[in-house]
Design a protein around this motif. Sequence first.
Motif, PDB file in Angstrom:
ATOM      1  N   GLN A 127       0.809  -1.226   0.000  1.00 42.64           N
ATOM      2  CA  GLN A 127       0.000   0.000   0.000  1.00 42.64           C
ATOM      3  C   GLN A 127       0.840   1.273   0.000  1.00 42.64           C
ATOM      4  N   TYR A 128       2.164   1.134  -0.076  1.00 41.52           N
ATOM      5  CA  TYR A 128       3.055   2.297  -0.013  1.00 41.52           C
ATOM      6  C   TYR A 128       3.688   2.599  -1.363  1.00 41.52           C
ATOM      7  N   THR A 129       3.801   3.906  -1.668  1.00 42.28           N
ATOM      8  CA  THR A 129       4.585   4.341  -2.824  1.00 42.28           C
ATOM      9  C   THR A 129       5.481   5.481  -2.366  1.00 42.28           C
ATOM     10  N   ALA A 130       6.591   5.635  -3.070  1.00 39.72           N
ATOM     11  CA  ALA A 130       7.503   6.742  -2.792  1.00 39.72           C
ATOM     12  C   ALA A 130       8.051   7.240  -4.118  1.00 39.72           C
ATOM     13  N   VAL A 131       8.038   8.551  -4.277  1.00 36.99           N
ATOM     14  CA  VAL A 131       8.635   9.163  -5.463  1.00 36.99           C
ATOM     15  C   VAL A 131       9.525  10.306  -5.006  1.00 36.99           C
ATOM     16  N   ALA A 132      10.585  10.525  -5.766  1.00 31.49           N
ATOM     17  CA  ALA A 132      11.441  11.687  -5.564  1.00 31.49           C
ATOM     18  C   ALA A 132      11.511  12.408  -6.897  1.00 31.49           C
ATOM     19  N   GLY A 133      11.511  13.714  -6.851  1.00 28.80           N
ATOM     20  CA  GLY A 133      11.535  14.486  -8.087  1.00 28.80           C
ATOM     21  C   GLY A 133      12.145  15.847  -7.859  1.00 28.80           C
ATOM     22  N   ILE A 134      11.892  16.727  -8.799  1.00 27.88           N
ATOM     23  CA  ILE A 134      12.388  18.096  -8.743  1.00 27.88           C
ATOM     24  C   ILE A 134      11.183  19.037  -8.821  1.00 27.88           C
ATOM     25  N   MET A 135      11.062  19.923  -7.819  1.00 27.22           N
ATOM     26  CA  MET A 135      10.014  20.948  -7.839  1.00 27.22           C
ATOM     27  C   MET A 135      10.698  22.258  -8.232  1.00 27.22           C
ATOM     28  N   GLU A 136      10.107  22.942  -9.193  1.00 30.97           N
ATOM     29  CA  GLU A 136      10.714  24.208  -9.633  1.00 30.97           C
ATOM     30  C   GLU A 136       9.649  25.237  -9.972  1.00 30.97           C
ATOM     31  N   GLY A 137      10.074  26.473 -10.023  1.00 25.71           N
ATOM     32  CA  GLY A 137       9.181  27.576 -10.359  1.00 25.71           C
ATOM     33  C   GLY A 137       9.906  28.899 -10.155  1.00 25.71           C
ATOM     34  N   THR A 138       9.129  30.005 -10.211  1.00 26.30           N
ATOM     35  CA  THR A 138       9.720  31.340 -10.093  1.00 26.30           C
ATOM     36  C   THR A 138       8.808  32.241  -9.270  1.00 26.30           C
ATOM     37  N   PHE A 139       9.398  32.995  -8.355  1.00 24.69           N
ATOM     38  CA  PHE A 139       8.675  33.928  -7.485  1.00 24.69           C
ATOM     39  C   PHE A 139       8.416  35.208  -8.273  1.00 24.69           C
ATOM     40  N   THR A 140       7.256  35.255  -8.983  1.00 27.85           N
ATOM     41  CA  THR A 140       6.969  36.372  -9.888  1.00 27.85           C
ATOM     42  C   THR A 140       5.760  37.216  -9.489  1.00 27.85           C
ATOM     43  N   LYS A 141       5.019  36.807  -8.474  1.00 22.32           N
ATOM     44  CA  LYS A 141       3.821  37.543  -8.038  1.00 22.32           C
ATOM     45  C   LYS A 141       3.937  37.854  -6.549  1.00 22.32           C
ATOM     46  N   PRO A 142       3.222  38.883  -6.065  1.00 25.65           N
ATOM     47  CA  PRO A 142       3.281  39.198  -4.635  1.00 25.65           C
ATOM     48  C   PRO A 142       2.842  38.008  -3.768  1.00 25.65           C
ATOM     49  N   MET A 143       3.578  37.804  -2.676  1.00 21.21           N
ATOM     50  CA  MET A 143       3.296  36.711  -1.748  1.00 21.21           C
ATOM     51  C   MET A 143       2.504  37.249  -0.556  1.00 21.21           C
ATOM     52  N   PRO A 144       1.255  36.778  -0.381  1.00 21.80           N
ATOM     53  CA  PRO A 144       0.467  37.240   0.775  1.00 21.80           C
ATOM     54  C   PRO A 144       1.072  36.718   2.083  1.00 21.80           C
ATOM     55  N   ILE A 145       1.169  37.601   3.085  1.00 21.69           N
ATOM     56  CA  ILE A 145       1.699  37.181   4.387  1.00 21.69           C
ATOM     57  C   ILE A 145       0.705  37.480   5.514  1.00 21.69           C
ATOM     58  N   GLY A 146      -0.515  37.823   5.163  1.00 26.89           N
ATOM     59  CA  GLY A 146      -1.560  38.075   6.152  1.00 26.89           C
ATOM     60  C   GLY A 146      -1.792  39.549   6.397  1.00 26.89           C
ATOM     61  N   GLU A 147      -2.973  39.852   6.924  1.00 28.68           N
ATOM     62  CA  GLU A 147      -3.363  41.219   7.268  1.00 28.68           C
ATOM     63  C   GLU A 147      -3.224  42.176   6.088  1.00 28.68           C
ATOM     64  N   GLY A 148      -3.478  41.677   4.886  1.00 27.04           N
ATOM     65  CA  GLY A 148      -3.419  42.501   3.689  1.00 27.04           C
ATOM     66  C   GLY A 148      -2.020  42.888   3.243  1.00 27.04           C
ATOM     67  N   LYS A 149      -1.000  42.269   3.838  1.00 32.13           N
ATOM     68  CA  LYS A 149       0.385  42.592   3.491  1.00 32.13           C
ATOM     69  C   LYS A 149       0.950  41.554   2.528  1.00 32.13           C
ATOM     70  N   PHE A 150       1.942  42.012   1.750  1.00 33.37           N
ATOM     71  CA  PHE A 150       2.553  41.155   0.734  1.00 33.37           C
ATOM     72  C   PHE A 150       4.059  41.349   0.717  1.00 33.37           C
ATOM     73  N   ILE A 151       4.766  40.302   0.310  1.00 35.83           N
ATOM     74  CA  ILE A 151       6.189  40.411  -0.013  1.00 35.83           C
ATOM     75  C   ILE A 151       6.250  40.517  -1.528  1.00 35.83           C
ATOM     76  N   GLN A 152       6.912  41.538  -2.003  1.00 34.54           N
ATOM     77  CA  GLN A 152       7.003  41.744  -3.448  1.00 34.54           C
ATOM     78  C   GLN A 152       7.897  40.668  -4.082  1.00 34.54           C
ATOM     79  N   PRO A 153       7.585  40.277  -5.304  1.00 37.73           N
ATOM     80  CA  PRO A 153       8.343  39.203  -5.952  1.00 37.73           C
ATOM     81  C   PRO A 153       9.806  39.581  -6.189  1.00 37.73           C
ATOM     82  N   THR A 154      10.641  38.589  -6.075  1.00 33.92           N
ATOM     83  CA  THR A 154      12.074  38.789  -6.304  1.00 33.92           C
ATOM     84  C   THR A 154      12.465  38.402  -7.733  1.00 33.92           C
ATOM     85  N   GLY A 155      11.587  37.682  -8.418  1.00 35.26           N
ATOM     86  CA  GLY A 155      11.907  37.205  -9.763  1.00 35.26           C
ATOM     87  C   GLY A 155      12.867  36.026  -9.758  1.00 35.26           C
ATOM     88  N   LYS A 156      13.214  35.535  -8.563  1.00 30.33           N
ATOM     89  CA  LYS A 156      14.165  34.427  -8.470  1.00 30.33           C
ATOM     90  C   LYS A 156      13.464  33.079  -8.621  1.00 30.33           C
TER      91      LYS A 156
END
Length: 193
Positions: A127-156
Amino acid sequence: MKTKKAIYAIILAFALTTFISCKKEANTDSESQATITSLQKQITELTANSTLVNENLIKFDTLDYTVFSNQEWTRLHESHAKNIKVNWPDGHFTTGIEKHIEDLKAMFVYAPDTRIKQHPIRFGSGQYTAVAGIMEGTFTKPMPIGEGKFIQPTGKSFKLPMATIGIWKNGVMIEEFLYWDNKTYMDQIGLGK
């Protein structure tokens, strides 16, 4: 997976042939038949287990490559039970597919191109499976941190190893363990250190 099945089948076929050829030397025909029946049962069980694991791994590939990477949340039920328990890399866990979808969606708010497109390691047992992979992406949109505040994207961009272990029942995961290094993740998108 096919290679394992073939090896099991060859070994068990050899053992079965050996026992059949020894039938003449056996004390009784019933002992030989019991041995043959036992070996046939083992072959059937090994084949069924291998087939089930392979089906679950195929679902896992679809989950990461298509459902997760393309944000097809209405399809998550194909691989996840309604009351799935999900264990996250930061140590918290959630219960229920709706909460899991909510958490997954949050990852895409600030990195809409997040994706997993490969599982170079994939295996399972029972009943068990295990996979390993690579997760990737880019921080291009504002990140919500609560109370209406955001961290601006770094583009990294980020690109880091991930692993997922699933416990399956009736064709869907009932529990999932997600692993990646959050410190490396934060460092790569420019928010660490």
